[in-house]
Scaffold this motif. Structure first.
Motif, PDB file in Angstrom:
ATOM      1  N   ALA A 131       6.982 -17.623 -11.215  1.00 31.88           N
ATOM      2  CA  ALA A 131       6.543 -18.976 -11.520  1.00 31.88           C
ATOM      3  C   ALA A 131       5.787 -18.944 -12.838  1.00 31.88           C
ATOM      4  O   ALA A 131       5.027 -18.020 -13.122  1.00 31.88           O
ATOM      5  CB  ALA A 131       5.654 -19.514 -10.404  1.00 31.88           C
ATOM      6  N   THR A 152       3.498 -21.606 -15.367  1.00 26.98           N
ATOM      7  CA  THR A 152       2.914 -22.914 -15.627  1.00 26.98           C
ATOM      8  C   THR A 152       2.488 -22.935 -17.086  1.00 26.98           C
ATOM      9  O   THR A 152       2.028 -21.931 -17.631  1.00 26.98           O
ATOM     10  CB  THR A 152       1.704 -23.237 -14.722  1.00 26.98           C
ATOM     11  OG1 THR A 152       0.688 -22.267 -14.938  1.00 26.98           O
ATOM     12  CG2 THR A 152       2.100 -23.268 -13.267  1.00 26.98           C
ATOM     13  N   VAL A 166       1.105 -30.719 -16.987  1.00 26.26           N
ATOM     14  CA  VAL A 166       1.352 -29.316 -16.643  1.00 26.26           C
ATOM     15  C   VAL A 166       2.829 -29.155 -16.283  1.00 26.26           C
ATOM     16  O   VAL A 166       3.351 -29.844 -15.419  1.00 26.26           O
ATOM     17  CB  VAL A 166       0.465 -28.849 -15.472  1.00 26.26           C
ATOM     18  CG1 VAL A 166       0.784 -27.401 -15.107  1.00 26.26           C
ATOM     19  CG2 VAL A 166      -1.006 -28.999 -15.821  1.00 26.26           C
ATOM     20  N   ARG A 170       5.626 -26.894 -14.649  1.00 28.40           N
ATOM     21  CA  ARG A 170       5.767 -25.825 -13.658  1.00 28.40           C
ATOM     22  C   ARG A 170       7.231 -25.422 -13.606  1.00 28.40           C
ATOM     23  O   ARG A 170       8.094 -26.256 -13.381  1.00 28.40           O
ATOM     24  CB  ARG A 170       5.304 -26.302 -12.291  1.00 28.40           C
ATOM     25  CG  ARG A 170       3.816 -26.546 -12.214  1.00 28.40           C
ATOM     26  CD  ARG A 170       3.408 -27.226 -10.896  1.00 28.40           C
ATOM     27  NE  ARG A 170       1.978 -27.349 -10.787  1.00 28.40           N
ATOM     28  CZ  ARG A 170       1.257 -28.302 -11.367  1.00 28.40           C
ATOM     29  NH1 ARG A 170       1.849 -29.204 -12.108  1.00 28.40           N
ATOM     30  NH2 ARG A 170      -0.055 -28.342 -11.218  1.00 28.40           N
TER      31      ARG A 170
END
Length: 140
Positions: free
Chosen positions: A47, A49, A119, A121
């Motif tokens: 992941a 961000t 943000v 993601r």
């Protein structure tokens, strides 16, 4: 800027470290990388961000090749009314590119991106062929 006395009691060198970091940044001319990113991984995916305040999602491009994810785009100057003059301008504007090397090859079909409250993601998955395969042990 005033600092609470509790800060000095807890860490008397905090202010010295901050001054040193500010001085190093000033002398080297290096600005913090933009966008700021966090990357973490699990067994089958990673992941990412990225903080992109003031960037329109339509102005962001994401690409992956092998184990590199590249973010690029543009943060545009806001429209100012006629006759307006900047009093202070601390946020950068213009084109940006940020390449992040991931801990494994990425399957381009297993990439998903969402943009909420400034943000970005991104979830990236490993190709099935690269996932660790458990080998059963047969008795006898």
């Amino acid at each position: 800027m005033a600092y609470p006395m509790a800060l000095y009691r807890a860490d008397p060198f905090a202010m010295m470290r901050r001054l040193s970091e500010d001085f190093d940044r000033l002398v080297s001319g290096a600005a913090p990388a933009f966008p700021a990113v966090h990357v973490w991984q699990g067994d089958a995916a990673a992941a990412i961000t990225a903080e992109l305040p003031g960037v329109d999602p339509a102005d962001i491009d994401i690409s992956v090749k092998d184990d590199v994810l590249t973010l690029s785009g543009e943060r545009r100057l806001p429209d100012l009314p006629d006759g307006a003059v900047w009093h202070r301008r601390e946020r950068g504007f213009g084109r940006f590119t940020r390449a992040v090397r991931l801990p494994f090859r990425v399957d381009p079909d297993k990439v998903e991106a969402r943009f909420t409250d400034g943000v970005l993601r991104i979830a990236v998955g490993r190709p099935d062929t690269d996932l660790p395969k458990r080998i059963p042990i047969k008795a006898g």
